[in-house]
Design an enzyme around this catalytic site. Sequence first.
Site, PDB file in Angstrom:
ATOM      1  N   HIS A  52       0.861  -1.185   0.000  1.00  0.00           N
ATOM      2  CA  HIS A  52       0.000   0.000   0.000  1.00  0.00           C
ATOM      3  C   HIS A  52       0.897   1.235   0.000  1.00  0.00           C
ATOM      4  O   HIS A  52       1.697   1.423   0.901  1.00  0.00           O
ATOM      5  CB  HIS A  52      -0.892   0.007   1.244  1.00  0.00           C
ATOM      6  CG  HIS A  52      -1.711  -1.231   1.372  1.00  0.00           C
ATOM      7  ND1 HIS A  52      -2.801  -1.466   0.588  1.00  0.00           N
ATOM      8  CD2 HIS A  52      -1.566  -2.319   2.159  1.00  0.00           C
ATOM      9  CE1 HIS A  52      -3.321  -2.641   0.896  1.00  0.00           C
ATOM     10  NE2 HIS A  52      -2.590  -3.182   1.857  1.00  0.00           N
ATOM     11  N   GLY A  84      10.044   0.972   1.309  1.00  0.00           N
ATOM     12  CA  GLY A  84       9.819   0.986  -0.128  1.00  0.00           C
ATOM     13  C   GLY A  84      11.072   1.337  -0.908  1.00  0.00           C
ATOM     14  O   GLY A  84      11.765   2.288  -0.583  1.00  0.00           O
ATOM     15  N   GLY A  85      11.360   0.544  -1.899  1.00  0.00           N
ATOM     16  CA  GLY A  85      12.471   0.843  -2.783  1.00  0.00           C
ATOM     17  C   GLY A  85      13.840   0.444  -2.288  1.00  0.00           C
ATOM     18  O   GLY A  85      14.829   0.669  -2.967  1.00  0.00           O
TER      19      GLY A  85
END
Length: 126
Positions: A52, A84-85
Amino acid sequence: DIRRHVPAIRAAEVEGHPCAIYSNAGDVATALTHARNGADCVVMQGSDAGGHTHHRASIFALLPETRSTLDAHGYGSVMVVAAGGVSDGRGLAAALTLGADAVVMGTRLAAATESVYSSTQKMALV
């Protein structure tokens, strides 16, 4: 909005065993709001997150601005965690350099032997 939860969490703390309040944010303004409302840690989730996301900016763009904003407003003790990432040591080093105190890696580890994902889910990732 974490404001309604913070008093109950702080009331549940036992002397010598404080509760840490973690919040999730996808932009700098929300991170600052959470810090003002009592968060001990803000998990910054960039648009490059596998689950999300807040569809705003990459975590690598959010980190320096978040850290600088929290510091400038007197919330330098609030931890910033990058989500994230980040999938390897280079991403970890970049996140720490850009102001993160820690990182969260989810998708990168989802196909590991220790993961609770089903074999079908793991095969879809690899």
